[in-house]
Design a protein around this motif. Structure first.
Motif, PDB file in Angstrom:
ATOM      1  N   VAL A 163     -14.946  15.464   2.423  1.00 33.33           N
ATOM      2  CA  VAL A 163     -14.827  15.393   3.878  1.00 33.33           C
ATOM      3  C   VAL A 163     -15.171  16.757   4.475  1.00 33.33           C
ATOM      4  CG1 VAL A 163     -13.323  14.811   5.816  1.00 33.33           C
ATOM      5  CG2 VAL A 163     -12.929  13.749   3.586  1.00 33.33           C
ATOM      6  N   LEU A 164     -15.910  16.752   5.565  1.00 24.51           N
ATOM      7  CA  LEU A 164     -16.238  17.975   6.296  1.00 24.51           C
ATOM      8  C   LEU A 164     -15.595  17.972   7.675  1.00 24.51           C
ATOM      9  CD1 LEU A 164     -20.082  18.345   5.590  1.00 24.51           C
ATOM     10  CD2 LEU A 164     -18.180  19.322   4.281  1.00 24.51           C
ATOM     11  N   ASN A 165     -15.444  19.158   8.233  1.00 24.49           N
ATOM     12  CA  ASN A 165     -15.056  19.301   9.632  1.00 24.49           C
ATOM     13  C   ASN A 165     -16.285  19.137  10.521  1.00 24.49           C
ATOM     14  OD1 ASN A 165     -12.214  20.053   9.200  1.00 24.49           O
ATOM     15  ND2 ASN A 165     -13.047  21.961   8.337  1.00 24.49           N
ATOM     16  N   SER A 166     -16.075  19.129  11.819  1.00 28.17           N
ATOM     17  CA  SER A 166     -17.188  18.938  12.751  1.00 28.17           C
ATOM     18  C   SER A 166     -18.207  20.081  12.686  1.00 28.17           C
ATOM     19  CB  SER A 166     -16.666  18.791  14.181  1.00 28.17           C
ATOM     20  OG  SER A 166     -15.906  19.930  14.557  1.00 28.17           O
ATOM     21  N   ASP A 167     -17.793  21.245  12.194  1.00 27.19           N
ATOM     22  CA  ASP A 167     -18.718  22.372  12.052  1.00 27.19           C
ATOM     23  C   ASP A 167     -19.329  22.438  10.650  1.00 27.19           C
ATOM     24  OD1 ASP A 167     -16.543  23.172  10.559  1.00 27.19           O
ATOM     25  OD2 ASP A 167     -16.259  25.098  11.589  1.00 27.19           O
ATOM     26  N   ASN A 168     -19.127  21.373   9.866  1.00 27.42           N
ATOM     27  CA  ASN A 168     -19.668  21.219   8.511  1.00 27.42           C
ATOM     28  C   ASN A 168     -18.999  22.111   7.464  1.00 27.42           C
ATOM     29  OD1 ASN A 168     -21.420  19.122   9.068  1.00 27.42           O
ATOM     30  ND2 ASN A 168     -23.159  20.461   9.476  1.00 27.42           N
ATOM     31  N   THR A 169     -17.911  22.773   7.816  1.00 28.14           N
ATOM     32  CA  THR A 169     -17.104  23.425   6.783  1.00 28.14           C
ATOM     33  C   THR A 169     -16.279  22.358   6.080  1.00 28.14           C
ATOM     34  OG1 THR A 169     -15.314  23.852   8.364  1.00 28.14           O
ATOM     35  CG2 THR A 169     -16.953  25.616   8.033  1.00 28.14           C
ATOM     36  N   ILE A 170     -15.798  22.671   4.886  1.00 24.46           N
ATOM     37  CA  ILE A 170     -14.991  21.699   4.142  1.00 24.46           C
ATOM     38  C   ILE A 170     -13.660  21.471   4.835  1.00 24.46           C
ATOM     39  CG2 ILE A 170     -13.749  21.305   1.974  1.00 24.46           C
ATOM     40  CD1 ILE A 170     -16.019  22.807   0.561  1.00 24.46           C
ATOM     41  N   ASP A 171     -13.325  20.212   5.020  1.00 23.35           N
ATOM     42  CA  ASP A 171     -12.009  19.846   5.554  1.00 23.35           C
ATOM     43  C   ASP A 171     -11.004  20.004   4.416  1.00 23.35           C
ATOM     44  OD1 ASP A 171      -9.669  18.478   6.391  1.00 23.35           O
ATOM     45  OD2 ASP A 171     -10.825  17.232   7.774  1.00 23.35           O
ATOM     46  N   ILE A 172     -10.347  21.152   4.399  1.00 18.58           N
ATOM     47  CA  ILE A 172      -9.471  21.502   3.279  1.00 18.58           C
ATOM     48  C   ILE A 172      -8.318  20.511   3.132  1.00 18.58           C
ATOM     49  CG2 ILE A 172      -7.936  23.256   2.322  1.00 18.58           C
ATOM     50  CD1 ILE A 172     -10.872  24.039   2.273  1.00 18.58           C
ATOM     51  N   LYS A 173      -7.652  20.209   4.218  1.00 17.48           N
ATOM     52  CA  LYS A 173      -6.469  19.351   4.148  1.00 17.48           C
ATOM     53  C   LYS A 173      -6.814  17.955   3.642  1.00 17.48           C
ATOM     54  CE  LYS A 173      -2.613  17.664   6.990  1.00 17.48           C
ATOM     55  NZ  LYS A 173      -2.805  16.230   6.700  1.00 17.48           N
ATOM     56  N   ARG A 174      -7.857  17.373   4.192  1.00 22.20           N
ATOM     57  CA  ARG A 174      -8.206  16.016   3.793  1.00 22.20           C
ATOM     58  C   ARG A 174      -8.797  15.965   2.382  1.00 22.20           C
ATOM     59  NH1 ARG A 174     -10.935  12.917   8.985  1.00 22.20           N
ATOM     60  NH2 ARG A 174      -8.998  12.080   9.820  1.00 22.20           N
ATOM     61  N   THR A 175      -9.624  16.927   2.049  1.00 23.19           N
ATOM     62  CA  THR A 175     -10.188  16.947   0.701  1.00 23.19           C
ATOM     63  C   THR A 175      -9.091  17.158  -0.338  1.00 23.19           C
ATOM     64  OG1 THR A 175     -12.314  17.765   1.520  1.00 23.19           O
ATOM     65  CG2 THR A 175     -11.859  18.067  -0.823  1.00 23.19           C
ATOM     66  N   GLN A 176      -8.137  18.018  -0.027  1.00 20.75           N
ATOM     67  CA  GLN A 176      -6.999  18.221  -0.932  1.00 20.75           C
ATOM     68  C   GLN A 176      -6.228  16.923  -1.131  1.00 20.75           C
ATOM     69  OE1 GLN A 176      -3.869  20.896   0.527  1.00 20.75           O
ATOM     70  NE2 GLN A 176      -3.618  21.680  -1.563  1.00 20.75           N
ATOM     71  N   VAL A 202     -22.772  22.585   4.146  1.00 20.05           N
ATOM     72  CA  VAL A 202     -21.837  23.640   4.536  1.00 20.05           C
ATOM     73  C   VAL A 202     -22.605  24.908   4.911  1.00 20.05           C
ATOM     74  CG1 VAL A 202     -20.009  22.692   3.073  1.00 20.05           C
ATOM     75  CG2 VAL A 202     -21.473  24.526   2.181  1.00 20.05           C
ATOM     76  N   PRO A 203     -22.115  25.656   5.910  1.00 17.87           N
ATOM     77  CA  PRO A 203     -22.837  26.849   6.363  1.00 17.87           C
ATOM     78  C   PRO A 203     -22.752  28.026   5.394  1.00 17.87           C
ATOM     79  CG  PRO A 203     -20.808  26.563   7.612  1.00 17.87           C
ATOM     80  CD  PRO A 203     -20.973  25.337   6.785  1.00 17.87           C
ATOM     81  N   ILE A 249     -17.646  27.025  -2.325  1.00 15.76           N
ATOM     82  CA  ILE A 249     -17.418  26.787  -3.749  1.00 15.76           C
ATOM     83  C   ILE A 249     -16.060  27.332  -4.158  1.00 15.76           C
ATOM     84  CG2 ILE A 249     -18.380  28.859  -4.866  1.00 15.76           C
ATOM     85  CD1 ILE A 249     -19.386  25.379  -5.918  1.00 15.76           C
ATOM     86  N   GLU A 250     -15.640  28.449  -3.563  1.00 12.74           N
ATOM     87  CA  GLU A 250     -14.314  28.992  -3.858  1.00 12.74           C
ATOM     88  C   GLU A 250     -13.213  28.075  -3.343  1.00 12.74           C
ATOM     89  OE1 GLU A 250     -13.554  31.499  -5.774  1.00 12.74           O
ATOM     90  OE2 GLU A 250     -15.650  32.028  -6.124  1.00 12.74           O
ATOM     91  N   ARG A 251     -13.437  27.479  -2.173  1.00 12.47           N
ATOM     92  CA  ARG A 251     -12.432  26.567  -1.634  1.00 12.47           C
ATOM     93  C   ARG A 251     -12.281  25.344  -2.547  1.00 12.47           C
ATOM     94  NH1 ARG A 251     -12.659  30.483   0.755  1.00 12.47           N
ATOM     95  NH2 ARG A 251     -11.218  30.876  -0.960  1.00 12.47           N
TER      96      ARG A 251
END
Length: 235
Positions: free
Chosen positions: A93-106, A126-127, A133-135
């Motif tokens: 899952v991504l956020n609207s800015d294409n960063t990883i949605d940490i909470k939902r992916t977790q 992802v930007p 990759i670290e996340r």
């Protein structure tokens, strides 16, 4: 090197098994990037075939930023796959800015446990891939399917090599998009351990409906065998 076949049907999955592929990612509608396959298809593959089967969990085409209703569908589909005996989950899952949605992916990784979790090619949007990759490593993802943020993996080779160096075996870089018998050896020579290919061939180019012409494809038994021969140095 391990070969994962992106199988869009029961026949594709069967061809992958007969050719000797190591694993499949089961999905539907490759022409739109793949979506979650039907319950019936998943059940038939798991029941009748022995090949290791990961399932793509993506409720629709388009972006990877989902509504609450869509996210609930994703979670329910993961549970269905676990109940059916699937061997792994492919989602993200991504956020609207294409960063990883940490909470939902977790949440998805936790729900998938103890099955391995592949973060799919949403990663290629992802930007900041080095940060992303670290996340994913922090979240406990098993692997990430990526083309190095290019339409074809061969064009993203420099980025893929950078990510592999950064990962240091903490997460598997699964190379995908445009992988064929003609270029698979390149990725093996660069030290990658897993590749992902559809090995598609058109079996009905005149298939048409009210929605226009949609060629029917299947993972080719011959091409899968050829890729395997290439990466095992037999040709």
């Amino acid at each position: 090197m391990l070969l994962e076949i992106c199988a869009n049907s029961y026949q594709s999955a069967k061809n992958a098994q007969e050719a000797g592929a190591h694993r499949i990612e089961l999905c539907s509608e490759l022409s739109i990037g793949g979506i979650t396959p039907s319950y019936g298809l998943i059940q038939q593959v798991i029941t009748e075939l022995e090949i290791e089967t990961f399932v793509l969990i993506r409720p629709r085409s388009g972006n990877f930023c989902y509504s609450e209703a869509e996210f609930e569908i994703i979670k329910k589909n993961i549970q269905v796959c676990k109940d059916l005996g699937c061997h792994g989950i492919v989602s993200g899952v991504l956020n609207s800015d294409n960063t990883i949605d940490i909470k939902r992916t977790q949440e998805l990784i936790a729900l998938s446990h103890p099955l391995p979790f592949t973060f799919h090619r949403a990663f290629d949007m992802v930007p900041n891939p080095t940060e992303a990759i670290e996340r994913l490593i922090d979240l406990g993802a098993t692997r990430v399917l990526t083309s190095g943020q290019q339409p074809k993996a061969i064009d993203g080779l420099d980025t893929l090599k950078m990510l592999k160096q950064q990962a240091q075996h903490r997460i598997t870089i699964l190379v995908g998009s445009g992988i064929s018998s003609e270029n698979a050896k390149v990725f093996k020579n660069e030290g990658f351990h897993e590749i992902h290919a559809s090995a598609s061939e058109i079996i009905n180019s005149e298939s048409s409906s009210y929605f226009g012409n949609t060629p029917q494809t299947v993972s080719s038994l011959k091409e899968i065998k050829t890729i395997l021969n290439v990466i095992t140095n037999e040709i």
